[in-house]
Design a protein around this motif. Sequence first.
Motif, PDB file in Angstrom:
ATOM      1  N   UNK A   1      50.466 -19.530   9.059  1.00 38.65           N
ATOM      2  CA  UNK A   1      49.487 -20.488   8.551  1.00 38.65           C
ATOM      3  C   UNK A   1      49.194 -21.468   9.677  1.00 38.65           C
ATOM      4  N   UNK A   2      48.159 -21.190  10.447  1.00 43.27           N
ATOM      5  CA  UNK A   2      47.813 -22.020  11.600  1.00 43.27           C
ATOM      6  C   UNK A   2      46.301 -22.100  11.715  1.00 43.27           C
ATOM      7  N   UNK A   3      45.829 -23.190  12.320  1.00 40.83           N
ATOM      8  CA  UNK A   3      44.390 -23.360  12.487  1.00 40.83           C
ATOM      9  C   UNK A   3      43.675 -23.550  11.159  1.00 40.83           C
ATOM     10  N   UNK A   4      42.393 -23.246  11.143  1.00 39.90           N
ATOM     11  CA  UNK A   4      41.589 -23.431   9.932  1.00 39.90           C
ATOM     12  C   UNK A   4      41.648 -22.237   8.988  1.00 39.90           C
ATOM     13  N   UNK A   5      42.014 -21.069   9.504  1.00 34.71           N
ATOM     14  CA  UNK A   5      42.075 -19.887   8.661  1.00 34.71           C
ATOM     15  C   UNK A   5      40.700 -19.338   8.322  1.00 34.71           C
ATOM     16  N   UNK A   6      40.682 -18.331   7.474  1.00 37.44           N
ATOM     17  CA  UNK A   6      39.435 -17.697   7.045  1.00 37.44           C
ATOM     18  C   UNK A   6      38.664 -18.638   6.124  1.00 37.44           C
ATOM     19  N   UNK A   7      37.384 -18.772   6.351  1.00 42.79           N
ATOM     20  CA  UNK A   7      36.588 -19.738   5.593  1.00 42.79           C
ATOM     21  C   UNK A   7      36.277 -19.224   4.190  1.00 42.79           C
ATOM     22  N   UNK A   8      35.982 -20.156   3.302  1.00 43.23           N
ATOM     23  CA  UNK A   8      35.569 -19.793   1.943  1.00 43.23           C
ATOM     24  C   UNK A   8      34.291 -18.967   1.977  1.00 43.23           C
ATOM     25  N   UNK A   9      33.393 -19.291   2.926  1.00 44.77           N
ATOM     26  CA  UNK A   9      32.137 -18.555   3.035  1.00 44.77           C
ATOM     27  C   UNK A   9      32.379 -17.092   3.397  1.00 44.77           C
ATOM     28  N   UNK A  10      33.343 -16.846   4.291  1.00 46.19           N
ATOM     29  CA  UNK A  10      33.660 -15.461   4.664  1.00 46.19           C
ATOM     30  C   UNK A  10      34.202 -14.683   3.469  1.00 46.19           C
ATOM     31  N   UNK A  11      35.049 -15.331   2.684  1.00 46.04           N
ATOM     32  CA  UNK A  11      35.571 -14.651   1.500  1.00 46.04           C
ATOM     33  C   UNK A  11      34.464 -14.382   0.489  1.00 46.04           C
ATOM     34  N   UNK A  12      33.603 -15.355   0.270  1.00 43.98           N
ATOM     35  CA  UNK A  12      32.535 -15.189  -0.710  1.00 43.98           C
ATOM     36  C   UNK A  12      31.553 -14.107  -0.304  1.00 43.98           C
ATOM     37  N   UNK A  13      31.410 -13.878   1.011  1.00 46.52           N
ATOM     38  CA  UNK A  13      30.473 -12.865   1.503  1.00 46.52           C
ATOM     39  C   UNK A  13      31.036 -11.452   1.431  1.00 46.52           C
ATOM     40  N   UNK A  14      32.335 -11.330   1.180  1.00 44.97           N
ATOM     41  CA  UNK A  14      32.961 -10.012   1.144  1.00 44.97           C
ATOM     42  C   UNK A  14      32.699  -9.323  -0.195  1.00 44.97           C
ATOM     43  N   UNK A  15      32.060  -8.190  -0.154  1.00 44.52           N
ATOM     44  CA  UNK A  15      31.707  -7.476  -1.374  1.00 44.52           C
ATOM     45  C   UNK A  15      32.931  -6.928  -2.108  1.00 44.52           C
ATOM     46  N   UNK A  16      34.034  -6.777  -1.381  1.00 45.24           N
ATOM     47  CA  UNK A  16      35.236  -6.259  -2.017  1.00 45.24           C
ATOM     48  C   UNK A  16      35.734  -7.126  -3.152  1.00 45.24           C
ATOM     49  N   UNK A  17      35.511  -8.438  -3.046  1.00 47.48           N
ATOM     50  CA  UNK A  17      35.941  -9.330  -4.128  1.00 47.48           C
ATOM     51  C   UNK A  17      35.153  -9.081  -5.407  1.00 47.48           C
ATOM     52  N   UNK A  18      33.893  -8.769  -5.242  1.00 43.59           N
ATOM     53  CA  UNK A  18      33.040  -8.540  -6.413  1.00 43.59           C
ATOM     54  C   UNK A  18      33.451  -7.279  -7.159  1.00 43.59           C
ATOM     55  N   UNK A  19      34.022  -6.319  -6.454  1.00 43.70           N
ATOM     56  CA  UNK A  19      34.372  -5.044  -7.078  1.00 43.70           C
ATOM     57  C   UNK A  19      35.738  -5.053  -7.764  1.00 43.70           C
ATOM     58  N   UNK A  20      36.489  -6.148  -7.641  1.00 43.56           N
ATOM     59  CA  UNK A  20      37.807  -6.203  -8.269  1.00 43.56           C
ATOM     60  C   UNK A  20      37.691  -6.164  -9.790  1.00 43.56           C
ATOM     61  N   UNK A  21      38.659  -5.510 -10.428  1.00 46.12           N
ATOM     62  CA  UNK A  21      38.698  -5.467 -11.888  1.00 46.12           C
ATOM     63  C   UNK A  21      38.933  -6.867 -12.437  1.00 46.12           C
ATOM     64  N   UNK A  22      38.198  -7.215 -13.489  1.00 43.54           N
ATOM     65  CA  UNK A  22      38.308  -8.551 -14.065  1.00 43.54           C
ATOM     66  C   UNK A  22      39.514  -8.655 -14.985  1.00 43.54           C
TER      67      UNK A  22
END
Length: 273
Positions: free
Chosen positions: A20-41
């Motif tokens: 856990x160092x620096x700023x890490x992956x941004x929220x925008x990068x996560x939101x842009x990843x289509x893989x999150x949308x395909x996860x089972x609810x």
Amino acid sequence: MATVDSKPAPLHPIVGDRLIAGNGTSAQDWQAWQGLESLTRLDIPTHFPTHRRVCIFAPHPDDEILGCGGLLQALVAQGNQVLIVSVTQGEKSHPNSPLYPTDKLAKIRALESQLALETLGSSLDLPNMSMISLNFPDGEVFGRQADFFDKLTSLIQPADILITPFAYDGHPDHEGTGQVVQRFAHEFKSRLNLTCYQVLIWAWHWAKPGDSRIPWHKAWRFDLSELQAQRKSYAMRCFSSQIYADPTTETAPILSDTTLTRLSQPFEVYLHD
């Protein structure tokens, strides 16, 4: 109460490249990843039936909100009995700080958690909400794993649903908590009818979209309503000791604005076999 036949094999922190160092992956990068949308609810009535108690394990006071602030609201609204277990008091987050000596900080962090729960609308006065602390030393969860395992034998009840940080979340106390709770759940799954979910917290920092170090095939997504997301964001702001710089040591906040933004996304992700 469970009966332990033998002591579990010792665990060891394996943080490796999950630093856990620096700023890490941004929220925008996560939101842009289509893989999150395909996860089972995750469906709350189906996966968390009201007759089952939910035990949420927080390595430090604040992790119950950072990881599960949305789910907590849904569980309370549905009427589940919820037990929040603070594994440590988080008393060593500011070493050598005149402003936050350990005995004072332990009390501050407990009060911050209570305020955050009230901000969620989940008052501890509710008959189905309770909170306890196991009082293990902050930063020493791996060293107390046998005692931790033993405490679970008297704490966990049949049919409980256990929620713990990801067993490889990147913070040693998170990983220690996740691995002990997950191992307990597996050992007593049949005997006590236990279910265990792991929530991503610091993994959002070090991981990248599609990161192979996270078993996405076991991931379930819980979508927060606009109100749930707003309350969670407000609740995270209750942890003043963690979100502001310490002027006495000139150290940066533990929870930066970038971290808070990343954890304020309108979803939570839980891993479940």
